[in-house]
Design a protein around this motif. Structure first.
Motif, PDB file in Angstrom:
ATOM      1  N   MET A 190       0.650  -1.095   0.030  1.00 19.52           N
ATOM      2  CA  MET A 190       0.239   0.043   0.091  1.00 19.52           C
ATOM      3  C   MET A 190       0.875   1.341   0.039  1.00 19.52           C
ATOM      4  O   MET A 190       0.597   2.048  -0.577  1.00 19.52           O
ATOM      5  CB  MET A 190      -0.939   0.038   1.122  1.00 19.52           C
ATOM      6  N   PHE A 191       2.010   1.173   0.630  1.00 21.90           N
ATOM      7  CA  PHE A 191       3.003   2.443   0.926  1.00 21.90           C
ATOM      8  C   PHE A 191       3.997   2.349  -0.368  1.00 21.90           C
ATOM      9  O   PHE A 191       4.950   2.913  -0.037  1.00 21.90           O
ATOM     10  CB  PHE A 191       3.615   2.616   2.242  1.00 21.90           C
ATOM     11  N   ASN A 192       3.938   1.484  -1.251  1.00 21.77           N
ATOM     12  CA  ASN A 192       4.828   1.287  -2.165  1.00 21.77           C
ATOM     13  C   ASN A 192       4.288   1.737  -3.543  1.00 21.77           C
ATOM     14  O   ASN A 192       4.914   1.629  -4.746  1.00 21.77           O
ATOM     15  CB  ASN A 192       5.269   0.006  -2.262  1.00 21.77           C
ATOM     16  N   SER A 193       3.438   2.556  -3.843  1.00 18.31           N
ATOM     17  CA  SER A 193       2.733   2.912  -5.044  1.00 18.31           C
ATOM     18  C   SER A 193       2.180   4.500  -4.936  1.00 18.31           C
ATOM     19  O   SER A 193       1.660   4.922  -3.597  1.00 18.31           O
ATOM     20  CB  SER A 193       1.427   2.005  -5.351  1.00 18.31           C
ATOM     21  N   PHE A 194       2.229   5.124  -5.802  1.00 15.98           N
ATOM     22  CA  PHE A 194       2.000   6.662  -5.900  1.00 15.98           C
ATOM     23  C   PHE A 194       0.492   6.943  -5.546  1.00 15.98           C
ATOM     24  O   PHE A 194       0.214   7.636  -4.736  1.00 15.98           O
ATOM     25  CB  PHE A 194       2.116   7.268  -7.255  1.00 15.98           C
ATOM     26  N   ARG A 195      -0.467   6.206  -6.163  1.00 15.22           N
ATOM     27  CA  ARG A 195      -1.854   6.241  -5.800  1.00 15.22           C
ATOM     28  C   ARG A 195      -2.398   6.187  -4.556  1.00 15.22           C
ATOM     29  O   ARG A 195      -2.886   7.350  -3.886  1.00 15.22           O
ATOM     30  CB  ARG A 195      -2.838   5.485  -6.780  1.00 15.22           C
ATOM     31  N   PRO A 196      -2.089   5.164  -3.776  1.00 15.28           N
ATOM     32  CA  PRO A 196      -2.440   5.134  -2.359  1.00 15.28           C
ATOM     33  C   PRO A 196      -1.932   5.882  -1.631  1.00 15.28           C
ATOM     34  O   PRO A 196      -2.430   6.532  -0.617  1.00 15.28           O
ATOM     35  CB  PRO A 196      -1.996   3.741  -2.191  1.00 15.28           C
ATOM     36  N   MET A 197      -0.532   6.338  -1.660  1.00 15.07           N
ATOM     37  CA  MET A 197      -0.019   7.314  -0.899  1.00 15.07           C
ATOM     38  C   MET A 197      -0.431   8.669  -1.107  1.00 15.07           C
ATOM     39  O   MET A 197      -0.573   9.500  -0.055  1.00 15.07           O
ATOM     40  CB  MET A 197       1.563   7.319  -1.132  1.00 15.07           C
ATOM     41  N   MET A 198      -0.734   9.210  -2.116  1.00 14.31           N
ATOM     42  CA  MET A 198      -1.419  10.533  -2.418  1.00 14.31           C
ATOM     43  C   MET A 198      -2.732  10.429  -1.892  1.00 14.31           C
ATOM     44  O   MET A 198      -3.516  11.426  -1.287  1.00 14.31           O
ATOM     45  CB  MET A 198      -1.507  10.571  -3.748  1.00 14.31           C
ATOM     46  N   ALA A 199      -3.591   9.212  -1.816  1.00 14.05           N
ATOM     47  CA  ALA A 199      -4.905   9.240  -1.338  1.00 14.05           C
ATOM     48  C   ALA A 199      -4.945   9.469  -0.070  1.00 14.05           C
ATOM     49  O   ALA A 199      -5.635  10.166   0.715  1.00 14.05           O
ATOM     50  CB  ALA A 199      -5.630   7.966  -1.842  1.00 14.05           C
TER      51      ALA A 199
END
Length: 170
Positions: free
Chosen positions: A1-10
């Motif tokens: 979850m913390f290794n991808s742009f989309r979830p981190m920005m969400a």
């Protein structure tokens, strides 16, 4: 979850709006009326949250797209850092150096041009130097300053993550 742009920005966007929600709870449930600089900090927090949520919804697949969103979020957070930093500075001035209290934001918006309102609010006044509440010895603008710094770093880290391919290899 913390290794991808989309979830981190969400997550960053959700955190920004949670911070705004906390400010509204303090205002409406506990009666802590925001000073003009607090209102400007809220606007900056809304901008950070909207940019991060837009980045999460769009989910650009290029480094350039991710960098643009991260840069915009960092720019919005940077304006919040500047406003909150000035607010903390005002709160830490010696009493004899605190500027005189000024009119309310509503009054200024009624009688002054927009640019003059912005300039007046950002210069700060005695209302902004009052510390209404603190937690662990840090005033609310101090916590807001830390939040803006954290959100700026969070967005930059999200943009620096490796881009994940959504397609299959041939």
């Amino acid at each position: 979850m913390f290794n991808s742009f989309r979830p981190m920005m969400a997550i960053g966007g959700i955190i920004a709006f949670a911070a705004l929600g906390f400010a509204l709870v303090l205002q409406y449930a506990f009666g802590l009326e925001p000073c003009p600089m607090c209102v400007f900090q809220r606007v900056a927090m809304i901008a950070v949250g909207l940019i991060m949520l837009a980045a999460a919804l769009h989910g650009p697949s290029s480094r350039l797209g991710q960098g643009i969103y991260a840069g915009l979020a960092a720019l919005a957070a940077g304006s919040g850092i500047a406003i909150a930093g000035r607010h903390v500075w005002l709160q830490n001035l010696p009493e004899d150096q605190v500027p005189a209290c000024g009119p309310s934001l509503d009054y200024m918006m009624d009688v002054m041009p927009a640019w003059d309102v912005i300039r007046t609010v950002l210069s700060g006044d005695g209302n902004c130097a009052i510390i209404d509440a603190s937690f662990l010895g840090v005033s609310l603008p101090g916590w807001t300053l830390l939040g803006f710094v954290a959100l700026a770093i969070w967005g930059i880290i999200a943009a620096c993550l490796p881009i994940r391919s959504t397609g299959t290899a041939p």
